[in-house]
Scaffold this motif. Structure first.
Motif, PDB file in Angstrom:
ATOM      1  N   SER A 167       0.612  -6.381   6.802  1.00 29.58           N
ATOM      2  CA  SER A 167      -0.326  -5.542   7.550  1.00 29.58           C
ATOM      3  C   SER A 167      -0.110  -5.676   9.053  1.00 29.58           C
ATOM      4  N   CYS A 168       0.136  -6.899   9.519  1.00 33.30           N
ATOM      5  CA  CYS A 168       0.359  -7.116  10.951  1.00 33.30           C
ATOM      6  C   CYS A 168       1.657  -6.459  11.419  1.00 33.30           C
ATOM      7  N   VAL A 169       2.699  -6.537  10.607  1.00 38.39           N
ATOM      8  CA  VAL A 169       3.957  -5.872  10.962  1.00 38.39           C
ATOM      9  C   VAL A 169       3.746  -4.364  11.064  1.00 38.39           C
ATOM     10  N   LYS A 170       2.992  -3.800  10.151  1.00 41.82           N
ATOM     11  CA  LYS A 170       2.731  -2.354  10.192  1.00 41.82           C
ATOM     12  C   LYS A 170       1.967  -1.976  11.454  1.00 41.82           C
ATOM     13  N   VAL A 171       1.032  -2.827  11.875  1.00 43.83           N
ATOM     14  CA  VAL A 171       0.308  -2.575  13.133  1.00 43.83           C
ATOM     15  C   VAL A 171       1.282  -2.573  14.309  1.00 43.83           C
ATOM     16  N   LEU A 172       2.219  -3.506  14.323  1.00 47.37           N
ATOM     17  CA  LEU A 172       3.207  -3.563  15.394  1.00 47.37           C
ATOM     18  C   LEU A 172       4.121  -2.345  15.374  1.00 47.37           C
ATOM     19  N   LEU A 173       4.482  -1.888  14.191  1.00 45.23           N
ATOM     20  CA  LEU A 173       5.319  -0.689  14.084  1.00 45.23           C
ATOM     21  C   LEU A 173       4.585   0.552  14.601  1.00 45.23           C
ATOM     22  N   GLU A 174       3.291   0.604  14.347  1.00 45.19           N
ATOM     23  CA  GLU A 174       2.492   1.766  14.764  1.00 45.19           C
ATOM     24  C   GLU A 174       2.097   1.706  16.238  1.00 45.19           C
ATOM     25  N   ASN A 175       2.238   0.523  16.852  1.00 46.16           N
ATOM     26  CA  ASN A 175       1.829   0.335  18.252  1.00 46.16           C
ATOM     27  C   ASN A 175       2.965  -0.352  19.008  1.00 46.16           C
TER      28      ASN A 175
END
Length: 303
Positions: free
Chosen positions: A101-109
């Protein structure tokens, strides 16, 4: 995509569970580095056998002479060739869903340098009992302004705040120079440097405690050496990084806090050792700080 670093030292009983949990992170290009810091137990043999049976080229064991945790972290960061970086102690349990989930947040931001997720603490003899590691202290800290947080990092730092609950862009860690070999602590100095350089919440970093990233194993070890050693490590950090105008107060407040901890566990030897290691001005300033801490705790209980 992501490098998961597992610094390992004398955790033969726990390290395979940590590796197995880390391997559940399913991103393409996921890499796991296990860096053994000269373990004297059976850790290396156990890891080698496990990896031999597993036959997974994405998991690598690196052996080094004993040099401490900070040296292992810097070696791991040097070896990381992925955009994202996560580290977890070999006796803890990484949670794949939270890391993902944290990696996906970084990818989106793309502008966000790191995401501080949440986690739980547990004891080996009560694995079913899980306690959230973050609460009101962390909420206050991250809800404050960048300017207030810059002082609170030294005067009202929310403990704990864990690297192993955080997923980073590798570049962000390199931008702050990785880990300072002169400072034995790993978590605290790193967050001081990160939050000094990347200070704006939801722009430079995110705090998402609902993303459970790690199970943080608690050990029953409140010994004299541990309390005193913790204080000396924090004192060294304050000496090196605290702004001049608040350094005296920061060190004195740390001394007061550790004396109170030693009193709680009835450890007079630790108190004596910390006093011997402190300057008179820090001791004199610590006395009213102790009274203030005790008073604030009493008021919170009454409210």
């Amino acid at each position: 995509m992501i490098t998961i670093l597992i610094p390992s030292y004398n955790h033969a009983k726990y390290v395979i569970g940590c590796i197995e949990a880390a391997a559940a992170v399913a991103f393409a290009g996921r890499r796991i580095l296990i860096i053994d810091d000269g373990s004297t137990d059976e850790s290396v043999q156990i890891i080698k056998k496990y990896l031999s049976d597993l036959n997974d080229s994405s998991i690598e064991l690196v052996l080094k002479p004993n040099g401490g945790l900070v040296s292992s972290l810097n070696i791991g960061l040097t070896m990381a060739d992925t955009e994202f970086f996560y580290l977890v102690a070999s006796d803890d349990i990484p949670e794949a869903a939270g890391i993902t989930s944290c990696v996906k947040v970084l990818l989106e931001n793309p502008g966000v340098k790191f995401v501080i997720g949440g986690g739980y603490a547990f004891y080996e003899h009560q694995p079913e009992k899980r306690l959230g590691i973050y609460g009101e202290a962390q909420e206050r800290f991250f809800n404050s302004t960048s300017a207030a947080r810059a002082r609170d990092m030294f005067l009202n730092y929310p403990s704990p705040l864990l690297l192993q609950s955080t997923v980073f862009r590798s570049k962000a860690l390199r931008d702050i120079g990785g880990w300072d070999p002169a400072l034995v602590l790993d978590d605290y100095p790193t967050f001081v440097k990160l939050l000094s350089r990347f200070s704006i919440r939801n722009v430079d970093f995110m705090y998402l405690p609902s993303n459970c990233v790690v199970g943080y194993r608690q050990h029953d070890s409140n010994s004299y050496k541990n309390i005193c050693r913790q204080y000396l490590m924090v004192k060294a950090l304050m000496d090196a990084l605290a702004p001049t105008d608040i350094k005296l107060k920061a060190i004195s407040r740390a001394l007061a806090s550790y004396i109170i901890s030693a009193i709680k566990v009835r450890n007079p030897k630790a108190i004596l050792s910390m006093l011997k290691a402190s300057e008179l001005k820090h001791i004199l300033w610590a006395l009213p700080e102790m009274l203030g801490m005790v008073g604030r705790k009493a008021l919170r209980k009454m409210s």
